[in-house]
Design an enzyme around this catalytic site. Structure first.
Site, PDB file in Angstrom:
ATOM      1  CB  THR A 186      93.692 105.481  44.703  1.00  0.00           C
ATOM      2  OG1 THR A 186      92.817 105.585  43.578  1.00  0.00           O
ATOM      3  CG2 THR A 186      93.854 104.007  45.055  1.00  0.00           C
TER       4      THR A 186
ATOM      5  CB  THR B 297      95.020 110.665  41.154  1.00  0.00           C
ATOM      6  OG1 THR B 297      96.355 110.985  41.510  1.00  0.00           O
ATOM      7  CG2 THR B 297      94.640 111.407  39.878  1.00  0.00           C
ATOM      8  CB  CYS B 298      90.666 107.627  41.922  1.00  0.00           C
ATOM      9  SG  CYS B 298      91.943 106.639  41.100  1.00  0.00           S
ATOM     10  CB  SER B 299      89.439 110.186  46.240  1.00  0.00           C
ATOM     11  OG  SER B 299      89.191 108.808  46.361  1.00  0.00           O
TER      12      SER B 299
END
Length: 245
Positions: A48, A50-52
């Site tokens: 996803t 923001t996570c990446s």
């Protein structure tokens, strides 16, 4: 209902089925946390945005500083299966972070952090948070505010590092443009390494990045060209003067 802050409590006792070297390996919370100081950050899903783009890479980047300040391991937790987490680890900057698949959501549920994201087609996922765990006991939690969407305000790596040691200095980051066989480039890289400045090298060649990019970025035709923390420094002699300020 407010998401619970579990500071002072023990983490849930969970076994995670993982795939390692094409074999099933069960990883327990005892193995992860017992007798160790562990930073955990949990997020809605692998791959996803923001996570990446931010959450995982920054923890990975600051990992050496965390380790210098008493942290034994950094763990990323997500309600994804082990195959997805393994592929995400291979795709990401995650050399210093251990990715754990909470595939059944048992850990997230035990933490009181399992939330419904059916509106996005995700089903049940973890709310975004981070925590510092010492020998299985939660010392500190940073829980994102309960607002619509996917807030990312307090569970970041810098906030956690500041809690652990407000005086800790994050490593500086640099980029250096080089050419094969360039002695001045070797000198510049040695200067960066001696000053604990982590760098990425972009090599000018006929088959990849060319001198056109060098001119566009640094308005220069010679190598090395060095950038530190967004600041254009210049060649090896310029770097030496910059470091001796």
């Amino acid at each position: 209902m407010a998401l619970p802050n579990r500071e002072g409590q023990r983490i849930p006792n969970v076994t995670f089925p993982t795939r390692q070297n094409n074999e099933w390996v069960n990883v327990t919370t005892d193995e992860i946390f017992k007798g160790k100081t562990v930073v955990v950050f949990s997020l809605p899903g692998a791959f996803t945005p923001t996570c990446s783009s931010t959450h995982l890479p920054r923890f990975n980047e600051l990992a050496p500083t965390f380790f210098e300040n008493g942290v034994d391991e950094i763990v990323c937790m997500s309600v994804n299966d082990t195959f997805v987490m393994n592929e995400w680890a291979a795709d990401q900057e995650s050399d210093n972070v251990r990715l754990i698949p909470d595939g059944n959501g048992e850990f997230s549920e035990g933490m009181g952090m399992l939330v419904n994201k059916e509106d996005l087609g995700f089903g049940m996922r973890s709310w975004r948070y981070s925590m510092l765990v010492k020998d299985g006991v939660i010392e500190k939690m940073f829980i994102e505010p309960e607002v619509p969407g996917d807030p990312f305000e307090v569970s970041d790596a810098d906030t956690m590092l500041n809690y652990i040691n407000p005086n800790a200095k994050a490593p500086r980051a640099a980029t250096i443009f080089t050419k094969k066989g360039c002695p001045f480039c070797a000198k510049a890289k040695s200067l960066l390494e001696d000053n604990n400045i982590y760098y990425e090298e972009i090599m000018i060649s006929n088959s990849g990045v060319t001198s056109r990019t060098l001119r566009a970025v640094a308005n220069a035709g010679t190598v090395p060209q060095v950038f530190v923390e967004g600041e254009y420094v210049g060649g090896s002699e310029d770097l030496e003067a910059y470091l001796n300020k």
